[in-house]
Design a protein around this motif. Structure first.
Motif, PDB file in Angstrom:
ATOM      1  N   PRO A 286     -24.532 -14.118  74.707  1.00  0.00           N
ATOM      2  CA  PRO A 286     -24.330 -12.908  73.964  1.00  0.00           C
ATOM      3  C   PRO A 286     -22.823 -12.712  73.499  1.00  0.00           C
ATOM      4  N   ARG A 287     -21.881 -13.268  74.223  1.00  0.00           N
ATOM      5  CA  ARG A 287     -20.461 -12.888  73.803  1.00  0.00           C
ATOM      6  C   ARG A 287     -19.933 -14.255  72.564  1.00  0.00           C
ATOM      7  N   GLU A 288     -20.534 -15.173  72.651  1.00  0.00           N
ATOM      8  CA  GLU A 288     -20.500 -16.311  71.988  1.00  0.00           C
ATOM      9  C   GLU A 288     -21.088 -15.963  70.477  1.00  0.00           C
ATOM     10  N   ILE A 289     -22.304 -15.216  70.595  1.00  0.00           N
ATOM     11  CA  ILE A 289     -22.772 -14.995  69.266  1.00  0.00           C
ATOM     12  C   ILE A 289     -22.147 -13.737  68.540  1.00  0.00           C
ATOM     13  N   HIS A 290     -21.725 -12.795  69.510  1.00  0.00           N
ATOM     14  CA  HIS A 290     -20.791 -11.628  69.104  1.00  0.00           C
ATOM     15  C   HIS A 290     -19.503 -12.165  68.364  1.00  0.00           C
ATOM     16  N   GLU A 291     -18.972 -13.003  68.890  1.00  0.00           N
ATOM     17  CA  GLU A 291     -17.777 -13.701  68.317  1.00  0.00           C
ATOM     18  C   GLU A 291     -18.071 -14.448  66.996  1.00  0.00           C
ATOM     19  N   LEU A 292     -19.023 -15.175  66.967  1.00  0.00           N
ATOM     20  CA  LEU A 292     -19.650 -15.826  65.907  1.00  0.00           C
ATOM     21  C   LEU A 292     -19.806 -14.780  64.663  1.00  0.00           C
ATOM     22  N   GLY A 293     -20.425 -13.723  64.935  1.00  0.00           N
ATOM     23  CA  GLY A 293     -20.681 -12.518  63.942  1.00  0.00           C
ATOM     24  C   GLY A 293     -19.288 -11.842  63.592  1.00  0.00           C
ATOM     25  N   ARG A 294     -18.437 -11.742  64.464  1.00  0.00           N
ATOM     26  CA  ARG A 294     -16.928 -11.534  63.824  1.00  0.00           C
ATOM     27  C   ARG A 294     -16.242 -12.370  62.944  1.00  0.00           C
ATOM     28  N   THR A 295     -16.590 -13.584  63.341  1.00  0.00           N
ATOM     29  CA  THR A 295     -15.972 -14.630  62.589  1.00  0.00           C
ATOM     30  C   THR A 295     -16.379 -14.678  61.282  1.00  0.00           C
ATOM     31  N   GLU A 296     -17.777 -14.614  61.139  1.00  0.00           N
ATOM     32  CA  GLU A 296     -18.650 -14.809  59.913  1.00  0.00           C
ATOM     33  C   GLU A 296     -18.058 -13.524  58.975  1.00  0.00           C
ATOM     34  N   VAL A 297     -18.042 -12.276  59.567  1.00  0.00           N
ATOM     35  CA  VAL A 297     -17.846 -11.110  58.968  1.00  0.00           C
ATOM     36  C   VAL A 297     -16.397 -11.095  58.111  1.00  0.00           C
ATOM     37  N   LYS A 298     -15.441 -11.824  58.934  1.00  0.00           N
ATOM     38  CA  LYS A 298     -14.050 -12.063  58.498  1.00  0.00           C
ATOM     39  C   LYS A 298     -14.301 -12.839  57.330  1.00  0.00           C
ATOM     40  N   MET A 304     -14.847 -12.295  49.679  1.00  0.00           N
ATOM     41  CA  MET A 304     -15.355 -11.185  48.501  1.00  0.00           C
ATOM     42  C   MET A 304     -13.995 -10.800  48.066  1.00  0.00           C
ATOM     43  N   GLU A 305     -12.749 -10.758  48.823  1.00  0.00           N
ATOM     44  CA  GLU A 305     -11.618 -10.416  48.258  1.00  0.00           C
ATOM     45  C   GLU A 305     -10.991 -11.500  47.298  1.00  0.00           C
ATOM     46  N   ARG A 306     -11.257 -12.734  47.371  1.00  0.00           N
ATOM     47  CA  ARG A 306     -10.959 -13.665  46.420  1.00  0.00           C
ATOM     48  C   ARG A 306     -11.418 -13.427  45.089  1.00  0.00           C
ATOM     49  N   VAL A 307     -12.934 -13.396  45.482  1.00  0.00           N
ATOM     50  CA  VAL A 307     -13.617 -13.025  44.173  1.00  0.00           C
ATOM     51  C   VAL A 307     -13.162 -11.673  43.494  1.00  0.00           C
ATOM     52  N   ILE A 308     -12.878 -10.556  44.245  1.00  0.00           N
ATOM     53  CA  ILE A 308     -12.372  -9.628  43.250  1.00  0.00           C
ATOM     54  C   ILE A 308     -11.017  -9.896  42.705  1.00  0.00           C
ATOM     55  N   ALA A 309      -9.995 -10.619  43.325  1.00  0.00           N
ATOM     56  CA  ALA A 309      -8.905 -10.945  43.018  1.00  0.00           C
ATOM     57  C   ALA A 309      -8.848 -11.792  41.587  1.00  0.00           C
ATOM     58  N   GLY A 310      -9.936 -12.522  41.594  1.00  0.00           N
ATOM     59  CA  GLY A 310     -10.258 -13.379  40.373  1.00  0.00           C
ATOM     60  C   GLY A 310     -10.875 -12.684  39.244  1.00  0.00           C
TER      61      GLY A 310
END
Length: 337
Positions: A286-298, A304-310
């Protein structure tokens, strides 16, 4: 709202659409070869044990037989059904299977092994919450049953007579759960008393399937069916549901755990880890999956921010989201578009 009485008809429609698909899959993939024979045998056992599954897959109600016991003694023997096909599968020579049967073999064996692993966790002591339980499963099962024939009406009446022992079995499991410290979070039970009450009214969802009584029965036979159903509701079902409602309100909900985390249950951390393993089909913790989710959200946020800047947009991330949601250029203004 699908999980109140108004959603029963929707469940029946979904079941009807799913029957042909599931039946076709079983016919195409499980009826030939050694893997198929074991799979069909196990499916037959499952359909006999879980009648809603059988009905959803198009199995005739009369072929399912009586409902299996749900008492603690019967539940204690639940391992026999699962282990038998697992042992049969291990006798197969995996290397002799073609690609399709090999994949079926691996997935089937994995599912069985994980089900056996999970038998140490007393999931049967959690028979009721706002999403499932006798107050939800029974009306859904009745809605899925075939209707419109003499045999169908008799089958439905038979199911109605089985509600009283099912409620009594549910009460046994609830009380054992309290004794063992295994209950759902209290917040998931707050709507259950109202759901139980909804089944006790004269226009109960439990009786709606019997509205489809064929003309071929004749008026007297149709009236007899309606009278029998009303009698079962009044003399058997309502008293049983009143007992369930009283126990839920007076005893069970007040002592149910306040914490929502699965780790607060006995062996909760291991139980949750097993559930994660089953539902993700991985061996990640569960901890590994949680960390995977945090990494993916980041990662997604940065993209998304790169697209906005573009785009050259001058404002903040929140301002850009508001721009997307409110600027008329992003909306269709005619029916043709």
């Amino acid at each position: 709202e699908q999980h109140h009485t108004g959603g029963v008809e929707a469940d029946a429609c979904l079941a009807a659409r799913g029957r042909a698909v599931v039946a076709s899959f079983l016919d195409d993939h499980l009826r030939s070869g050694a893997v198929g024979k074991i799979g069909v045998g196990y499916a037959a056992q499952c359909f006999g044990q879980f009648h809603d599954m059988g009905l959803a897959c198009g199995i005739d109600a009369q072929m399912l037989g009586p409902d299996p016991d749900g008492d603690l003694g019967a539940i204690g023997g639940k391992g026999g059904v699962d282990r038998d096909p697992t042992l049969q599968t291990r006798h197969l020579h995996r290397s002799r299977l073609d690609d399709a049967d090999g994949l079926h073999h691996d997935l089937y064996l994995q599912a069985l092994e994980r089900e056996i692993e999970g038998q140490r966790f007393p999931g049967e002591l959690l028979p009721v919450d706002q999403m499932s339980g006798v107050q939800q499963d029974v009306p859904q099962l009745l809605a899925m049953m075939p209707k419109g024939t003499v045999e169908a009406c008799d089958d439905i009446l038979s199911r109605l007579r089985g509600i009283l022992p099912m409620v009594d079995q549910t009460l046994v499991l609830l009380k054992e759960g309290v004794r063992a410290g295994v209950t759902p979070p209290r917040i998931t039970l707050q709507d259950v008393p109202e759901q139980v009450e909804a089944l006790m009214v004269d226009d109960s969802a439990l009786l709606r399937p019997l509205r489809e009584r064929p003309e071929s029965l004749g008026e007297k036979r149709r009236e007899k069916i309606a009278s029998e159903a009303a009698k079962i509701l009044e003399t058997e079902i309502r008293p049983a549901l009143r007992r369930l409602h009283g126990y839920l309100v007076e005893t069970y909900i007040p002592v149910a755990r306040e914490a929502i985390g699965w780790s607060t249950l006995p062996d909760g951390a291991e139980w949750y880890a097993h559930a994660v393993k089953v539902h993700t089909t991985t061996d990640l913790t569960p901890r590994e999956i949680h960390e995977l989710g945090r990494t993916e959200v980041k990662r997604i946020r940065e993209e998304m921010e790169r697209v906005i800047a573009g785009t050259g947009f001058p404002g903040s991330f929140a301002a850009f989201l508001n721009f997307l949601n409110t600027d008329r250029r992003f909306y269709f203004d005619t029916g043709e578009k």
